[in-house]
Design an enzyme around this catalytic site. Sequence first.
Site, short mmCIF file in Angstrom:
data_model
loop_
_atom_site.label_atom_id
_atom_site.label_comp_id
_atom_site.label_asym_id
_atom_site.label_seq_id
_atom_site.Cartn_x
_atom_site.Cartn_y
_atom_site.Cartn_z
N ASP A 137 0.87 -1.19 0.00
CA ASP A 137 0.00 0.00 0.00
C ASP A 137 0.90 1.23 0.00
O ASP A 137 1.46 1.59 1.04
CB ASP A 137 -0.91 0.00 1.24
CG ASP A 137 -1.98 -1.09 1.16
OD1 ASP A 137 -1.83 -2.04 0.36
OD2 ASP A 137 -2.98 -0.99 1.91
N LYS A 200 -6.95 3.41 -3.14
CA LYS A 200 -7.35 3.35 -1.73
C LYS A 200 -7.54 4.77 -1.23
O LYS A 200 -6.77 5.66 -1.61
CB LYS A 200 -6.25 2.62 -0.97
CG LYS A 200 -6.40 2.58 0.54
CD LYS A 200 -5.27 1.73 1.16
CE LYS A 200 -5.23 1.90 2.66
NZ LYS A 200 -4.09 1.16 3.29
N LYS A 236 -10.31 0.28 -2.30
CA LYS A 236 -10.17 0.04 -0.87
C LYS A 236 -10.43 1.31 -0.06
O LYS A 236 -9.60 2.22 -0.05
CB LYS A 236 -8.76 -0.48 -0.55
CG LYS A 236 -8.52 -0.72 0.95
CD LYS A 236 -7.14 -1.29 1.23
CE LYS A 236 -6.85 -1.32 2.74
NZ LYS A 236 -5.48 -1.79 3.04
#
Lengths: 300, 765
Positions: A137, A200, A236
């Site tokens: 991430d 995300k 996400k």
Amino acid sequence: MQSLTINRSAVDRRADTFTKRRTVKKDHQAAYLIRAIECIDLTTLSGDDTPSNVHRLCVKARQPITPDLQKRLDITPIHTGAVCVYHAYVADAVSNLAGSGIPVAAVSTGFPAGLSPFKQRLEEIHQSVQDGAHEIDIVITRAHALTQNWAALYDEMRAFRDACGSAHVKAILATGELGTYTNVARASAVCMMAGADFIKTSTGKEPVNATLPYALIMTRLIRDYYERSGVKIGFKPAGGIRTAKQATEYLMLMKDELGNDWLYPHLFRIGASTLLSDIERQLEHHVSGRYSAFNRHPMS
Amino acid sequence: MSKVQDILNQDLPYGQAPEDAKAAHAWLDQHQRNFGSFINNQWVKSEKSFPSFNPADGTELAHISQASPEQVDQAVQAAQSALAPWQALSPQRRAEYLYAIARQIQKHARLFAVLETLDNGKPIRETRDIDIPLVARHFYFHAGWAKLASEEFPSYQPVGVCGQIIPWNFPLLMLSWKIAPALAAGNTVILKPAEFTSLTALLFAEICEQIGLPPGVVNTVTGDGSTGRAIVEHPGIQKIAFTGSTEVGRIIRQSTAQSDKKLSLELGGKSPFIVFEDADLDSAVEGLVDAIWFNQGQVCCAGSRLLVQESIADKLYAKIRQRMATLRVGNPLDKSVDLGAIVDRSQLERIESLVNQGVEEGATKFQAPCDLPSDGFYFPPTLLTNVEPASTVAIEEIFGPVLVAMTFRTPAEAVQLANNSVYGLAGSIWTQNLDIAHDIAAQVKSGIIWINCTNQFDAAVGFGGYRESGFGREGGREGMFEYLKPILPQYSKDFPAIEVQKPVIDRTHKLYIGGKQVRPDGGYSFSAHGHEFALANRKDLRNAVEAAATAQPNWANTTQFLKSQILYYTAENLQAAEDQFTNAGISAEEFQASLDLIFRYAAWCDKYDGAVHQAPLRALIYTRNEPIGVAATFAPHQPTLLGLLATTLPLISMGNTVVAIPSVINPLPAVELMRILEASDVPAGVFNILTAPHADLEKTVADHLGIDLVWHFSGEVGAHTIQSLSSGNLKQTWCVTDSIDFTQPHTEFLRRSTQIKNIWTPYGA
């Protein structure tokens, strides 16, 4: 990029009314909650993390609901979508999760602010991948978005993408720090073009984290990208998702805005730490008809 | 395999989430499913009754009384008796009653919502989140007006007993739009709900009873069109408010013509939904869902005519089709349903037949791939592309979930297409460009404009249409005027009589059309006071209207500053010609009053401002006082000059153009005025003057579809002609039969010269 603009009030209205247009009840509600668990990136990202609480988290990820609850729901065993930790605990998590099929995700690239030296950020990715992280991430440089320097953001994202190798890469936009909905949309588009597997919302450390309006903007851009390229990018939301109701709303948003493919962990994750406890309580209520309490469910 | 596992394996279908209707059914049972009318706080059953059905499954909900004309009469008598005591209450007390209603509606919100959904077929999401909260808001807002009306509208008084007839598409919401302002202004009401949907009006009546509203203040009579007719025709009613079809609106206009009933009509529409190439397209698509798939498209202000810029049309159509696939049609009590049932079989058949006709005329039909329930009346969301302005489906109001789409090339063409309609209720504009948004908002001829939003409603914001979408506003300050009547200053003394001088050399008096003095088409004259005046006929009227219509857009766009300068200059030139007017029989007093009047409207030109409304929304909601268009005015016979100016200058100062028919007793001052106008920079066609006996032109004026409004100040007989014949294009009329003191100001003149456009502009960085 300059022609991509978002009308904030219209997005807010859609996000606000969406949650009142859809609801799920009884068995359907239970199924949505089970699926939400399967999509959770069970996360710990604290300065005081140690091997012991990471171990606790991993055991919970393998067995997110008690065998008893699983039996009463009469469903096949489940686990969370991933476990998400800082680089320091990637190796621990990988070994804790051996044989479970649960991937380890590492936050990276100078998380959460993303302002450490560029080479160091790339090296961070390399090391996490080396330690066994399947998912990285990354955080983007917000300044690129805020100064409309989209070429720089593209190059940065490409470099992160390449550094990840075979690992999946999720691009954290830090939506709460991008200033406008339009910047969120533009950053989403750039990161997808530069090879992000997921986009995300947040690190969880910004003052405003995941919200439905941000989710709506990002899912619309994912749809647009799919229509143009034929490539499905995952989504996400992370940060501030604490209740079973919120998790259900995000799933319903995926279903209506993107379609059924986005109802599975390969295209949808929720970044959360305390959400699971609330879901467990709701599931307990579903099978027993009684409202439950937190202490009746194993902590993570 | 367990049910939960099954759902997990099948991509998480939504399943059913029905709202519990037990409480609503218990309420129906408690009344043996048999209801009377609510007259004088008594429940009165009729000999005849009719069933009311749940359109979602065809089951019968209850029997509703068919109120007879005698029962309507009882209701009117009750409302009449209640009027004086209701008006004698303090504003505080009336406000308390309205406040109590608002509170009661909130306390019983879910019962109202479920009952409305059962009766009407609209989704529970809408009744629960939109209809009922707006109803409560409407009563709160008007509790405020009840408190403030007497101080805020000092030169107005309540109109009296109001007859109110409402449609089935928003049963309780339309009730609130009617009853709340009527009571706040100090009136009493007889309300007739639509026969398909009477139930929430009856529950509302029960609430009036519970809060101790004095008998006769609110009367609810149920029934079909014949009950409605009895209300419309009842001589004891001073005001008719109607929301419904344009067709019935016309009938009401005709049948109230012979009375002095005040009238407001909120009628049909074919509202444009304009999407520019720079719009946030995904948001625009969501806007369309709110525009045409809200309440199954059974919305008078539905954005039913999509106008999309050619450059993005295919892209937008693809997005719409994709979005249609996720609309859920079904049991309206289900909390996850977007579209419920069509109100009645007859409506369903009408929608089907219009869609078929559209396809026959070449439209491409796309329908959402959704499963419709087998019982009840359902129609799938439908998109018709390849539609052109000449297509029937682009002209007719379908009143169903059917969107018709066509393209435009430029902003100017978007406006042309938008305004290419007999209607003018609403318009929605989608663009990220502020310049385009406000420019188009100013040009679209409709009473409500939503920029980057649609179907937004609030009690603080006026709602109502232009053209054949009706007249009058509901909500806001502007809505209160529908339930008030002006206290116009009454005429007290004549101006001194001055003898009209006969010229030594014969004079040729002409008509004044398009800025020129012209001879009458018929070649006839009539005489008064020893002068021969040109006799205008219907062709002269036609020519004058054409001149006025040609001049109107430019005059409307002329700055208000320039308009005021032109009026001041007219006063200047008039003053210089005083002798001519003295010779024409104008006393010094009337002459001075005329100069005063010109100054008054020159002053008002740039001061009759719009407003900014306060709705509970992050939005700038502003109003524009826009001209209505081409006006024909029949001046009072006395005073000749002042009366002519008083019945034309307010209109002209606000951007209308005028065809004036002056006093026939002495047309000479009007003829002298032609020469002043010629010399005063009043643009050609703005002020036209036709001399003729009023009866010669009244019928032609009332019939003329190019005239948007008529002011008639010259007697009762003509007023009735104007009112009964003006239903053709539903032109606005103002007929004043009393003698007015034109030296005294009254804002009603400016109010009647304008129509209010409300422009909603949500904002957010």
